[in-house]
Design a protein around this motif. Structure first.
Motif, PDB file in Angstrom:
ATOM      1  N   GLY A  70       0.832  -1.187   0.000  1.00 58.58           N
ATOM      2  CA  GLY A  70       0.000   0.000   0.000  1.00 58.58           C
ATOM      3  C   GLY A  70       0.871   1.241   0.000  1.00 58.58           C
ATOM      4  N   PRO A  71       0.284   2.409  -0.206  1.00 59.38           N
ATOM      5  CA  PRO A  71       1.085   3.640  -0.296  1.00 59.38           C
ATOM      6  C   PRO A  71       1.832   3.974   0.984  1.00 59.38           C
ATOM      7  N   CYS A  72       1.225   3.728   2.155  1.00 57.22           N
ATOM      8  CA  CYS A  72       1.905   4.026   3.422  1.00 57.22           C
ATOM      9  C   CYS A  72       3.117   3.129   3.613  1.00 57.22           C
ATOM     10  N   VAL A  73       2.927   1.837   3.371  1.00 56.44           N
ATOM     11  CA  VAL A  73       4.027   0.879   3.494  1.00 56.44           C
ATOM     12  C   VAL A  73       5.130   1.201   2.500  1.00 56.44           C
ATOM     13  N   GLN A  74       4.760   1.587   1.294  1.00 57.17           N
ATOM     14  CA  GLN A  74       5.761   1.914   0.280  1.00 57.17           C
ATOM     15  C   GLN A  74       6.541   3.164   0.656  1.00 57.17           C
ATOM     16  N   ALA A  75       5.844   4.172   1.194  1.00 49.66           N
ATOM     17  CA  ALA A  75       6.528   5.395   1.617  1.00 49.66           C
ATOM     18  C   ALA A  75       7.539   5.094   2.710  1.00 49.66           C
ATOM     19  N   VAL A  76       7.160   4.200   3.626  1.00 46.58           N
ATOM     20  CA  VAL A  76       8.045   3.835   4.727  1.00 46.58           C
ATOM     21  C   VAL A  76       9.239   3.036   4.235  1.00 46.58           C
ATOM     22  N   ALA A  78      10.355   2.324   1.053  1.00 44.02           N
ATOM     23  CA  ALA A  78      11.139   2.789  -0.095  1.00 44.02           C
ATOM     24  C   ALA A  78      11.742   4.169   0.132  1.00 44.02           C
ATOM     25  N   HIS A  79      11.470   4.768   1.314  1.00 44.29           N
ATOM     26  CA  HIS A  79      12.029   6.086   1.659  1.00 44.29           C
ATOM     27  C   HIS A  79      11.685   7.130   0.594  1.00 44.29           C
ATOM     28  N   GLU A  80      10.409   7.201   0.247  1.00 45.45           N
ATOM     29  CA  GLU A  80      10.019   8.127  -0.815  1.00 45.45           C
ATOM     30  C   GLU A  80       8.629   8.671  -0.536  1.00 45.45           C
ATOM     31  N   THR A  81       8.281   9.746  -1.266  1.00 44.23           N
ATOM     32  CA  THR A  81       6.920  10.257  -1.242  1.00 44.23           C
ATOM     33  C   THR A  81       6.093   9.469  -2.249  1.00 44.23           C
ATOM     34  N   VAL A  82       4.932   9.002  -1.815  1.00 46.28           N
ATOM     35  CA  VAL A  82       4.074   8.201  -2.692  1.00 46.28           C
ATOM     36  C   VAL A  82       2.805   8.998  -2.977  1.00 46.28           C
ATOM     37  N   ASP A  83       2.545   9.195  -4.255  1.00 47.53           N
ATOM     38  CA  ASP A  83       1.370   9.934  -4.707  1.00 47.53           C
ATOM     39  C   ASP A  83       0.431   8.956  -5.410  1.00 47.53           C
ATOM     40  N   ALA A  84      -0.782   8.853  -4.900  1.00 41.61           N
ATOM     41  CA  ALA A  84      -1.804   8.009  -5.533  1.00 41.61           C
ATOM     42  C   ALA A  84      -2.975   8.928  -5.888  1.00 41.61           C
ATOM     43  N   PRO A  85      -2.915   9.592  -7.058  1.00 38.68           N
ATOM     44  CA  PRO A  85      -3.917  10.609  -7.386  1.00 38.68           C
ATOM     45  C   PRO A  85      -5.314  10.064  -7.658  1.00 38.68           C
ATOM     46  N   ASP A  86      -5.391   8.809  -8.101  1.00 38.01           N
ATOM     47  CA  ASP A  86      -6.709   8.228  -8.401  1.00 38.01           C
ATOM     48  C   ASP A  86      -6.681   6.745  -8.045  1.00 38.01           C
ATOM     49  N   LEU A  87      -7.135   6.430  -6.840  1.00 36.93           N
ATOM     50  CA  LEU A  87      -7.074   5.052  -6.372  1.00 36.93           C
ATOM     51  C   LEU A  87      -7.982   4.124  -7.175  1.00 36.93           C
ATOM     52  N   ALA A  88      -9.032   4.658  -7.747  1.00 38.25           N
ATOM     53  CA  ALA A  88      -9.959   3.817  -8.512  1.00 38.25           C
ATOM     54  C   ALA A  88      -9.296   3.212  -9.745  1.00 38.25           C
ATOM     55  N   THR A  89      -8.263   3.859 -10.248  1.00 36.72           N
ATOM     56  CA  THR A  89      -7.580   3.360 -11.448  1.00 36.72           C
ATOM     57  C   THR A  89      -6.142   2.942 -11.172  1.00 36.72           C
ATOM     58  N   ASP A  90      -5.724   2.985  -9.897  1.00 36.60           N
ATOM     59  CA  ASP A  90      -4.337   2.656  -9.541  1.00 36.60           C
ATOM     60  C   ASP A  90      -4.144   1.145  -9.548  1.00 36.60           C
ATOM     61  N   THR A  91      -3.116   0.683 -10.255  1.00 38.35           N
ATOM     62  CA  THR A  91      -2.866  -0.760 -10.383  1.00 38.35           C
ATOM     63  C   THR A  91      -1.719  -1.256  -9.506  1.00 38.35           C
ATOM     64  N   ARG A  92      -1.116  -0.384  -8.708  1.00 38.94           N
ATOM     65  CA  ARG A  92       0.029  -0.792  -7.900  1.00 38.94           C
ATOM     66  C   ARG A  92      -0.372  -1.676  -6.719  1.00 38.94           C
ATOM     67  N   TRP A  93      -1.514  -1.399  -6.128  1.00 34.52           N
ATOM     68  CA  TRP A  93      -1.984  -2.160  -4.960  1.00 34.52           C
ATOM     69  C   TRP A  93      -3.486  -2.407  -5.138  1.00 34.52           C
ATOM     70  N   PRO A  94      -3.873  -3.306  -6.019  1.00 30.92           N
ATOM     71  CA  PRO A  94      -5.294  -3.460  -6.395  1.00 30.92           C
ATOM     72  C   PRO A  94      -6.229  -3.744  -5.229  1.00 30.92           C
ATOM     73  N   GLN A  95      -5.846  -4.634  -4.302  1.00 33.43           N
ATOM     74  CA  GLN A  95      -6.729  -4.948  -3.182  1.00 33.43           C
ATOM     75  C   GLN A  95      -6.885  -3.760  -2.249  1.00 33.43           C
ATOM     76  N   PHE A  96      -5.765  -3.112  -1.959  1.00 30.12           N
ATOM     77  CA  PHE A  96      -5.825  -1.940  -1.095  1.00 30.12           C
ATOM     78  C   PHE A  96      -6.638  -0.830  -1.749  1.00 30.12           C
ATOM     79  N   ALA A  97      -6.378  -0.567  -3.018  1.00 29.76           N
ATOM     80  CA  ALA A  97      -7.058   0.521  -3.718  1.00 29.76           C
ATOM     81  C   ALA A  97      -8.567   0.302  -3.737  1.00 29.76           C
ATOM     82  N   ALA A  98      -8.998  -0.934  -3.935  1.00 27.21           N
ATOM     83  CA  ALA A  98     -10.435  -1.238  -3.962  1.00 27.21           C
ATOM     84  C   ALA A  98     -11.061  -0.973  -2.601  1.00 27.21           C
TER      85      ALA A  98
END
Length: 220
Positions: A70-76, A78-98
Motif C-alpha cells: 500500500g502507499p503508506c508501506v511503500q513510503a516507509v 522505499a524512503h520516498e513520497t508516494v502519490d496516488a492521485p486516483d485510487l480507482a484506477t491505480d494498479t500498484r496495490w489493487p486490493q488496497f485501492a479497492a
C-alpha cells in the motif's frame, strides 16, 4: 506553519500529543486532505496506526499490514513520497485501492517521516475525491512532513530521556534497599543486582522493580 511549530513545541514532551498535533494540522492546512494519519512500522514488520483523524486511516493501516503493501508501506520502506492521485484506477496495490475506494477515499499522499535502525514512519493524507491534491497541497504537505519528522524525533528523545531517568531512580531504590539490608556498599549492591539479573535471565530493571515492590509490600 509557525503556529504549528509553536503548538508542537508546547507538546514536545508527549509523543502521542505531538503525533495528534501533526495529523490535526494536516487536515487543517493541506487543501484536499479529508483525513490524516501516521503509520509507524516497528522492527520493519509491525504496522501501527497512530493519531488518525477519523476511523478511515486506522482501517487502511490494518489492511496494509495484512496485505504487506500500500502507499503508506511503500513510503516507509522505499524512503520516498508516494502519490496516488486516483485510487480507482491505480494498479500498484489493487486490493488496497479497492478497499480504500469503498471507504470513500479517492486519492492519497504519503510522506516518509523518519528513519532509524528499527523504526520507520509515514504521514498519510487521504482525499475524498480523485486528484484531491494539487501542486500547492503537495508543497504544503511536504513542508509539514519535514516539521513533523523533526518534532517526532524530539518527542521520542524526550520520552527516552524520561524513561532512562525513571530506570536510574528505580535501580537506585533497589540498591539502597540492598545496602541497608545487608550493610554493603553501593558497588556491592549493584553487583548483587547484576548477579541476580544474570542468574534469573531477567532484565536488571525488572529485578529492581521486583525488589522495590517486595520492599513496599513488606513495609505495608
Amino acid at each position: 506553519m509557525a503556529m504549528l511549530a509553536r503548538k508542537i513545541q508546547a507538546e514536545h514532551d508527549s509523543v502521542d500529543a505531538t503525533l495528534q498535533s501533526i495529523t490535526d494540522s494536516a487536515t487543517a492546512m493541506v487543501p484536499g486532505a479529508a483525513h490524516a494519519g501516521i503509520t509507524l512500522v516497528t522492527g520493519r514488520h509491525r504496522v501501527e496506526s497512530r493519531a488518525p483523524t477519523s476511523p478511515i486511516p486506522r482501517k487502511l493501516d490494518e489492511l496494509q499490514e495484512q496485505l504487506g503493501q500500500g502507499p503508506c508501506v511503500q513510503a516507509v520502506s522505499a524512503h520516498e513520497t508516494v502519490d496516488a492521485p486516483d485510487l480507482a484506477t491505480d494498479t500498484r496495490w489493487p486490493q488496497f485501492a479497492a478497499a480504500a475506494t469503498a471507504l470513500g477515499v479517492g486519492s492519497m499522499l504519503s510522506f516518509q517521516l523518519y528513519t532509524d535502525a528499527n523504526n520507520l514512519g509515514a504521514l498519510n493524507l487521504y482525499g475524498a475525491t480523485p486528484h484531491a491534491f494539487d501542486a500547492a497541497a503537495h508543497d504544503t504537505a511536504e513542508a509539514l512532513a519535514t516539521h513533523a519528522a523533526i518534532a517526532l524525533l524530539g518527542a521520542q528523545q524526550q520520552q527516552q530521556w524520561r524513561s532512562a531517568l525513571a530506570t536510574r531512580d528505580l535501580i537506585g531504590q533497589a540498591k539502597g534497599m540492598l545496602m541497608e539490608r545487608y550493610n554493603i556498599t553501593a558497588v556491592q549492591a549493584f553487583g548483587l543486582l547484576t548477579q541476580l539479573s544474570q542468574e534469573a535471565n531477567t532484565k536488571l530493571i525488572d529485578i529492581a522493580h521486583t525488589l522495590v515492590d517486595l520492599g513496599s509490600d513488606h513495609q505495608q
